[in-house]
Scaffold this motif. Sequence first.
Motif, short mmCIF file in Angstrom:
data_model
loop_
_atom_site.label_atom_id
_atom_site.label_comp_id
_atom_site.label_asym_id
_atom_site.label_seq_id
_atom_site.Cartn_x
_atom_site.Cartn_y
_atom_site.Cartn_z
N LYS A 85 72.67 62.20 -8.19
CA LYS A 85 72.95 61.06 -7.53
C LYS A 85 71.40 60.16 -7.24
N ASN A 86 70.33 61.03 -7.31
CA ASN A 86 69.15 60.17 -7.29
C ASN A 86 68.89 59.18 -8.45
N TYR A 87 69.08 59.57 -9.68
CA TYR A 87 69.24 58.91 -10.94
C TYR A 87 70.07 58.23 -11.48
N SER A 88 71.61 58.51 -11.23
CA SER A 88 72.47 58.06 -12.11
C SER A 88 73.08 56.81 -11.64
N SER A 89 72.58 55.67 -12.04
CA SER A 89 72.96 54.52 -11.72
C SER A 89 74.37 54.11 -11.91
N TRP A 90 74.89 54.58 -13.34
CA TRP A 90 76.14 54.40 -13.68
C TRP A 90 77.06 55.22 -12.78
N SER A 91 76.87 56.34 -12.32
CA SER A 91 77.64 56.99 -11.51
C SER A 91 77.93 56.53 -10.20
N PHE A 92 76.85 55.92 -9.54
CA PHE A 92 76.86 55.29 -8.53
C PHE A 92 77.83 54.32 -8.17
N ARG A 93 78.11 53.40 -9.30
CA ARG A 93 78.93 52.31 -9.43
C ARG A 93 80.33 52.62 -8.86
N PRO A 94 80.97 53.43 -9.70
CA PRO A 94 82.49 53.86 -9.48
C PRO A 94 82.63 54.74 -8.23
N TRP A 95 81.57 55.46 -7.80
CA TRP A 95 81.59 56.44 -6.79
C TRP A 95 81.62 55.55 -5.44
N ILE A 96 80.75 54.61 -5.24
CA ILE A 96 80.63 53.85 -4.21
C ILE A 96 81.95 52.88 -4.11
N GLY A 97 82.36 52.47 -5.21
CA GLY A 97 83.58 51.71 -5.25
C GLY A 97 84.88 52.33 -4.69
N ALA B 134 83.12 44.28 -7.51
CA ALA B 134 81.84 43.44 -8.17
C ALA B 134 80.77 44.12 -7.31
N ASP B 135 80.75 44.40 -6.02
CA ASP B 135 79.51 44.67 -5.21
C ASP B 135 79.33 46.33 -5.73
N ALA B 136 80.13 46.85 -6.06
CA ALA B 136 79.93 48.46 -6.56
C ALA B 136 79.23 48.19 -7.57
N MET B 137 79.49 47.32 -8.74
CA MET B 137 78.63 47.16 -9.92
C MET B 137 77.32 46.73 -9.92
N TYR B 138 76.96 46.34 -8.67
CA TYR B 138 75.53 45.85 -8.44
C TYR B 138 74.95 46.43 -7.44
N ALA B 139 75.62 47.74 -6.92
CA ALA B 139 75.00 48.59 -6.01
C ALA B 139 73.45 49.21 -6.39
N PRO B 140 73.37 49.73 -7.83
CA PRO B 140 72.34 50.09 -8.29
C PRO B 140 71.19 49.14 -8.34
N ILE B 141 71.68 48.06 -8.50
CA ILE B 141 70.56 46.92 -8.49
C ILE B 141 70.08 46.74 -7.17
N VAL B 142 70.87 46.90 -5.88
CA VAL B 142 70.36 46.52 -4.70
C VAL B 142 69.24 47.67 -4.43
N SER B 143 69.73 49.05 -4.83
CA SER B 143 69.13 50.22 -4.86
C SER B 143 67.51 50.09 -5.46
N ARG B 144 67.40 49.25 -6.55
CA ARG B 144 66.24 49.20 -7.40
C ARG B 144 65.38 48.19 -6.70
N PHE B 145 66.01 47.10 -6.21
CA PHE B 145 65.22 45.99 -5.33
C PHE B 145 64.69 46.91 -4.20
N ALA B 146 65.41 47.46 -3.37
CA ALA B 146 64.80 48.17 -2.47
C ALA B 146 63.52 49.18 -2.74
N THR B 147 63.87 49.96 -3.77
CA THR B 147 62.78 50.99 -4.13
C THR B 147 61.63 50.33 -4.78
N TYR B 148 61.67 49.23 -5.54
CA TYR B 148 60.48 48.65 -6.18
C TYR B 148 60.07 47.57 -5.36
N ALA B 149 60.41 47.26 -4.05
CA ALA B 149 59.90 46.40 -3.16
C ALA B 149 59.85 44.92 -3.56
#
Length: 229
Positions: free
Chosen positions: A10-22, A162-177
Amino acid sequence: MTLKLIVGNKNYSSWSFRPWIGLRAAGIPFDEEVISLYVEGSKEQILARSPAGKVPILIDGEVRVWESLAILEYAAEKFRDAHLWPSESKARAHARAISTEMHGGFVPLRSECGMNMWRPPAKKDLSQDAQADIARIQVIWTETRAKYGAGGPFLFGKFTAADAMYAPIVSRFATYAIDVAAPAADYMQAMIALPAWQEWRKAALNESWVIPKFEYDWPNVPRLKADAA
């Protein structure tokens, strides 16, 4: 029979995060299995469940669905009352277009800013291509919210695939400020406030697995703790 979703770390797998949060945000019940990636035996475990040899994988009886967007499409068809896609046809077409753009695009940004939820937020130097990806994503969010988002804080008002598909991008934007304009920042705050998001993030911060290939540019930075979620 309850769906089963197989995901990676869950820390790394952006592809997994999408359907899980969806699925979770839509209230669709499922069991989950987490397989740590890049450890001995993990590839064989995944191949036993999917011919693609990658996560995520959705299991529904004899049905096997892999690829994050395909899983969300399957769930949307099976659980129509969950409204994983917008009900209006023009909005639904737009949602699928931006979801597919996410699925197949933004490679520079994804390569330079891997998802890593336990990394303390900090900026890093990014290529012009990655910066172009950031600009394009903000345009997608802002224009979609302006045209279709009047009914709530998400891209189409209500949370959708669509939000689920962009969830890892939201995470990246937060992590990399990543510096974003106010509309994008508001959208990110709504996503991060989701109970489903917080559930995933807490589990990510509690994981003990470390994949060195994803820690190369900050090997000695203390990780965030679960109580900081």
